[in-house]
Design a protein around this motif. Structure first.
Motif, PDB file in Angstrom:
ATOM      1  N   GLU A   1       3.402   4.127  -5.528  1.00  0.00           N
ATOM      2  CA  GLU A   1       1.888   3.857  -6.055  1.00  0.00           C
ATOM      3  C   GLU A   1       1.246   3.174  -4.805  1.00  0.00           C
ATOM      4  OE1 GLU A   1       2.026  -0.171  -8.532  1.00  0.00           O
ATOM      5  OE2 GLU A   1       2.722   1.882  -9.611  1.00  0.00           O
ATOM      6  N   THR A   2       1.829   2.353  -3.952  1.00  0.00           N
ATOM      7  CA  THR A   2       1.209   1.477  -2.856  1.00  0.00           C
ATOM      8  C   THR A   2       0.942   2.675  -1.821  1.00  0.00           C
ATOM      9  OG1 THR A   2       2.404  -0.246  -3.465  1.00  0.00           O
ATOM     10  CG2 THR A   2       1.700  -0.337  -0.973  1.00  0.00           C
ATOM     11  N   ALA A   3       1.891   3.328  -1.468  1.00  0.00           N
ATOM     12  CA  ALA A   3       1.412   4.322  -0.219  1.00  0.00           C
ATOM     13  C   ALA A   3       0.391   5.215  -0.781  1.00  0.00           C
ATOM     14  CB  ALA A   3       2.743   5.281  -0.369  1.00  0.00           C
ATOM     15  N   ILE A   4       0.310   5.828  -2.023  1.00  0.00           N
ATOM     16  CA  ILE A   4      -0.783   6.619  -2.671  1.00  0.00           C
ATOM     17  C   ILE A   4      -2.060   6.017  -2.469  1.00  0.00           C
ATOM     18  CG2 ILE A   4      -1.780   7.863  -4.742  1.00  0.00           C
ATOM     19  CD1 ILE A   4       1.422   8.372  -5.345  1.00  0.00           C
ATOM     20  N   SER A   5      -2.091   4.623  -2.680  1.00  0.00           N
ATOM     21  CA  SER A   5      -3.381   3.736  -2.867  1.00  0.00           C
ATOM     22  C   SER A   5      -3.849   3.674  -1.491  1.00  0.00           C
ATOM     23  CB  SER A   5      -3.120   2.289  -3.564  1.00  0.00           C
ATOM     24  OG  SER A   5      -2.931   2.387  -4.881  1.00  0.00           O
ATOM     25  N   GLU A   6      -2.757   3.369  -0.468  1.00  0.00           N
ATOM     26  CA  GLU A   6      -3.369   3.287   0.857  1.00  0.00           C
ATOM     27  C   GLU A   6      -3.703   4.493   1.483  1.00  0.00           C
ATOM     28  OE1 GLU A   6       0.150   1.559   2.623  1.00  0.00           O
ATOM     29  OE2 GLU A   6      -0.226  -0.358   1.845  1.00  0.00           O
ATOM     30  N   TYR A   7      -3.250   5.682   1.082  1.00  0.00           N
ATOM     31  CA  TYR A   7      -3.679   7.105   1.450  1.00  0.00           C
ATOM     32  C   TYR A   7      -5.083   7.389   0.931  1.00  0.00           C
ATOM     33  CZ  TYR A   7      -3.939  11.971   2.592  1.00  0.00           C
ATOM     34  OH  TYR A   7      -4.189  13.148   3.111  1.00  0.00           O
TER      35      TYR A   7
ATOM     36  N   GLN B   1     -13.554   8.761   0.654  1.00  0.00           N
ATOM     37  CA  GLN B   1     -14.509   7.769   0.288  1.00  0.00           C
ATOM     38  C   GLN B   1     -14.829   7.760  -1.160  1.00  0.00           C
ATOM     39  OE1 GLN B   1     -18.306   9.273   2.111  1.00  0.00           O
ATOM     40  NE2 GLN B   1     -17.709   8.183   4.044  1.00  0.00           N
ATOM     41  N   GLY B   2     -14.904   6.380  -1.575  1.00  0.00           N
ATOM     42  CA  GLY B   2     -14.918   6.247  -3.215  1.00  0.00           C
ATOM     43  C   GLY B   2     -14.823   5.014  -3.586  1.00  0.00           C
ATOM     44  N   ASP B   3     -14.747   4.734  -4.638  1.00  0.00           N
ATOM     45  CA  ASP B   3     -14.551   3.549  -5.488  1.00  0.00           C
ATOM     46  C   ASP B   3     -13.679   3.364  -6.936  1.00  0.00           C
ATOM     47  OD1 ASP B   3     -16.328   4.044  -7.539  1.00  0.00           O
ATOM     48  OD2 ASP B   3     -17.838   2.624  -6.471  1.00  0.00           O
ATOM     49  N   CYS B   4     -13.539   2.299  -7.221  1.00  0.00           N
ATOM     50  CA  CYS B   4     -12.751   2.209  -8.818  1.00  0.00           C
ATOM     51  C   CYS B   4     -11.575   2.745  -8.659  1.00  0.00           C
ATOM     52  CB  CYS B   4     -13.723   2.814  -9.653  1.00  0.00           C
ATOM     53  SG  CYS B   4     -15.311   1.861 -10.056  1.00  0.00           S
ATOM     54  N   LEU B   5     -10.721   2.602  -7.521  1.00  0.00           N
ATOM     55  CA  LEU B   5      -9.162   3.372  -7.388  1.00  0.00           C
ATOM     56  C   LEU B   5      -8.151   2.646  -8.377  1.00  0.00           C
ATOM     57  CD1 LEU B   5      -7.380   5.054  -5.986  1.00  0.00           C
ATOM     58  CD2 LEU B   5      -6.996   3.608  -4.582  1.00  0.00           C
ATOM     59  N   LEU B   6      -7.753   3.413  -9.125  1.00  0.00           N
ATOM     60  CA  LEU B   6      -6.531   3.005  -9.871  1.00  0.00           C
ATOM     61  C   LEU B   6      -5.306   4.098  -9.471  1.00  0.00           C
ATOM     62  CD1 LEU B   6      -5.433   1.115 -12.245  1.00  0.00           C
ATOM     63  CD2 LEU B   6      -6.202   2.552 -13.681  1.00  0.00           C
TER      64      LEU B   6
END
Length: 83
Positions: A19-25, A31-36
């Motif tokens: 999940e950390t690697a996916i979030s960092e990618y 471009q966007g926001d509200c990532l979970l």
């Protein structure tokens, strides 16, 4: 009108998901926001607001099987329309 139009949600099922690697990618490539991006090494839930949901789907599909895909047009919702 919202800055990022599409609320994009899905599940990724695979092996050795991070999940950390996916979030960092996401942060460095989209471009966007509200990532979970939460889950474990076999199942990750994604929630992201973007204007290019097809890019999110393409990336996530490269990680494993994607399913329970929901893409909602938040601009239409703000105008009281479905979808």
């Amino acid at each position: 009108m919202t800055e990022f139009r599409y609320d994009t949600q899905l599940l990724i099922e695979g092996e050795k998901l991070d999940e950390t690697a996916i979030s960092e990618y996401f942060i460095s490539h989209f471009q966007g926001d509200c990532l979970l991006a939460v889950g474990d090494d076999k199942l990750i839930k994604i929630h992201f607001h973007t204007n290019q949901p097809w890019q999110v789907l393409e990336y996530c599909a490269s990680l494993g099987e994607i399913f329970d895909i929901v893409i909602e047009d938040m601009d239409r919702q703000a105008r009281g329309l479905q979808g």
